[in-house]
Design an enzyme around this catalytic site. Structure first.
Site, mmCIF file in Angstrom:
data_model
loop_
_atom_site.group_PDB
_atom_site.id
_atom_site.type_symbol
_atom_site.label_atom_id
_atom_site.label_comp_id
_atom_site.label_asym_id
_atom_site.label_seq_id
_atom_site.Cartn_x
_atom_site.Cartn_y
_atom_site.Cartn_z
ATOM 1 N N ASN A 1 -51.100 4.742 34.451
ATOM 2 C CA ASN A 1 -49.877 5.755 35.081
ATOM 3 C C ASN A 1 -51.115 7.196 34.365
ATOM 4 O O ASN A 1 -51.128 7.160 33.401
ATOM 5 C CB ASN A 1 -48.619 5.313 34.568
ATOM 6 C CG ASN A 1 -47.927 6.871 35.002
ATOM 7 O OD1 ASN A 1 -48.173 7.550 34.647
ATOM 8 N ND2 ASN A 1 -46.730 6.461 34.314
ATOM 9 N N LYS B 1 -49.290 9.415 32.245
ATOM 10 C CA LYS B 1 -48.692 8.919 30.610
ATOM 11 C C LYS B 1 -50.920 9.157 30.109
ATOM 12 O O LYS B 1 -50.604 9.814 28.884
ATOM 13 C CB LYS B 1 -49.005 7.314 29.841
ATOM 14 C CG LYS B 1 -48.100 7.089 29.092
ATOM 15 C CD LYS B 1 -48.219 5.603 28.784
ATOM 16 C CE LYS B 1 -46.486 5.307 28.790
ATOM 17 N NZ LYS B 1 -46.235 4.172 29.262
ATOM 18 N N GLU C 1 -50.906 -8.768 30.635
ATOM 19 C CA GLU C 1 -49.537 -8.999 31.388
ATOM 20 C C GLU C 1 -49.527 -8.899 29.879
ATOM 21 O O GLU C 1 -48.845 -9.116 28.755
ATOM 22 C CB GLU C 1 -49.072 -10.502 31.267
ATOM 23 C CG GLU C 1 -47.777 -10.913 31.438
ATOM 24 C CD GLU C 1 -48.356 -11.872 32.246
ATOM 25 O OE1 GLU C 1 -47.516 -12.546 32.461
ATOM 26 O OE2 GLU C 1 -49.218 -12.993 32.405
ATOM 27 N N ASP D 1 -45.872 0.850 23.610
ATOM 28 C CA ASP D 1 -44.922 -0.397 24.390
ATOM 29 C C ASP D 1 -43.566 1.040 24.226
ATOM 30 O O ASP D 1 -43.488 1.458 22.508
ATOM 31 C CB ASP D 1 -44.783 -1.571 23.471
ATOM 32 C CG ASP D 1 -43.349 -2.338 24.940
ATOM 33 O OD1 ASP D 1 -43.962 -1.935 26.488
ATOM 34 O OD2 ASP D 1 -43.101 -3.329 24.483
ATOM 35 N N SER D 2 -42.597 0.885 24.773
ATOM 36 C CA SER D 2 -41.189 1.263 24.377
ATOM 37 C C SER D 2 -40.407 0.822 25.318
ATOM 38 O O SER D 2 -40.588 -0.050 26.613
ATOM 39 C CB SER D 2 -41.752 3.071 24.861
ATOM 40 O OG SER D 2 -41.425 2.929 26.120
ATOM 41 N N PHE E 1 -36.997 10.140 33.865
ATOM 42 C CA PHE E 1 -37.078 8.400 34.735
ATOM 43 C C PHE E 1 -36.137 8.062 33.611
ATOM 44 O O PHE E 1 -35.964 7.486 32.636
ATOM 45 C CB PHE E 1 -38.714 8.256 34.950
ATOM 46 C CG PHE E 1 -38.955 8.491 33.328
ATOM 47 C CD1 PHE E 1 -39.009 7.336 32.870
ATOM 48 C CD2 PHE E 1 -39.661 9.744 32.660
ATOM 49 C CE1 PHE E 1 -40.125 7.008 31.977
ATOM 50 C CE2 PHE E 1 -40.579 9.482 31.732
ATOM 51 C CZ PHE E 1 -40.638 8.070 30.946
ATOM 52 N N GLY E 2 -36.363 6.267 33.763
ATOM 53 C CA GLY E 2 -35.566 5.399 33.445
ATOM 54 C C GLY E 2 -34.238 5.380 33.300
ATOM 55 O O GLY E 2 -33.166 5.728 34.035
ATOM 56 N N LYS F 1 -37.106 17.598 25.255
ATOM 57 C CA LYS F 1 -37.575 15.920 25.212
ATOM 58 C C LYS F 1 -38.611 15.022 24.133
ATOM 59 O O LYS F 1 -38.268 14.491 23.543
ATOM 60 C CB LYS F 1 -37.474 15.621 26.318
ATOM 61 C CG LYS F 1 -37.473 13.686 26.865
ATOM 62 C CD LYS F 1 -37.488 13.347 27.831
ATOM 63 C CE LYS F 1 -37.726 12.200 27.912
ATOM 64 N NZ LYS F 1 -38.110 11.204 29.710
ATOM 65 N N ARG G 1 -41.404 9.003 22.049
ATOM 66 C CA ARG G 1 -42.810 8.796 22.192
ATOM 67 C C ARG G 1 -43.667 10.165 21.168
ATOM 68 O O ARG G 1 -44.081 9.832 20.455
ATOM 69 C CB ARG G 1 -43.224 8.878 23.641
ATOM 70 C CG ARG G 1 -44.615 8.561 24.267
ATOM 71 C CD ARG G 1 -44.693 8.774 25.208
ATOM 72 N NE ARG G 1 -44.862 7.027 25.782
ATOM 73 C CZ ARG G 1 -43.197 6.302 26.320
ATOM 74 N NH1 ARG G 1 -42.497 7.658 27.125
ATOM 75 N NH2 ARG G 1 -43.467 5.362 26.558
#
Length: 191
Positions: free
Chosen positions: A10, A13, A38, A67-68, A146-147, A169, A175
């Site tokens: 991404n 990111k 993976e 990872d979040s 997003f999300g 935010k 994050r």
């Protein structure tokens, strides 16, 4: 300047990390596109460490990964590490979440982010975690983010993540908190 490979495909990111870590002596690079890791861990820590370690070993450089996800208390922490796979699109993920929550009165939730940094040999050098607590609304509000951002409401700010200005935010998010605790640790390594 020491290279730090960002274990993501991404570009957004990578830019976000570059902005936050701009004052440090690290040169950020995106991982090679063909390098896929993976996420087989069952915790945010396991997945962040796995990605950082694999990318570091594959590139021979320092690597950073995160990872979040969203944990909803009434759903026993779901969707958790499966947040990105909770549906095939953001609207589908939100709809599934709202359907599974139904009319339960307990709407407490939290976003969690774990960031791991691995040495070139793949061993984990640093690990931080950031958490932002809130609650899940019954209907989406706001058009940013997003999300799950449109349904994640932060009572202290009386807004969803999707309604907040980006700067706010970033300063209160899971994050953002994980990155802020990482900065002094990364600065110490690069000296």
């Amino acid at each position: 300047m020491t290279v730090l490979v960002v274990a993501t495909g991404n570009p957004g990111k990578v830019r976000e990390l570059q902005a936050v870590l701009a004052d440090l002596d690290w040169e950020l690079r995106a991982k090679p596109a063909e390098l896929e890791v993976e996420e087989t861990g069952d915790t945010f820590v396991a997945n962040a460490c796995l990605k950082a370690s694999e990318v570091a070993r594959a590139t021979g450089e320092w690597a950073i990964a995160d990872d979040s996800g969203l944990e909803v208390m009434a759903l026993n922490g779901a969707p958790g590490v499966y947040s990105a796979r909770y549906g095939s699109s953001d609207p589908e993920r939100i709809q599934r979440l709202l359907t599974e929550l139904g009319d339960r009165p307990n709407r407490a939730a939290r976003f969690v982010c774990v960031i791991a940094v691995a040495r070139p040999d793949g061993t984990i050098a640093l690990q931080t975690e950031g958490v932002c607590s809130g609650e899940i609304l019954n209907t989406p509000q706001g058009s940013g983010g997003f999300g799950f951002d449109p349904v994640f409401y932060v009572p202290e700010h009386q807004q969803t993540f999707a309604e907040m200005p980006l700067e706010l935010k970033q300063s209160i998010s899971h994050r953002g908190k994980a990155l802020q605790s990482l900065i002094p640790q990364l600065a110490a390594i690069s000296k």
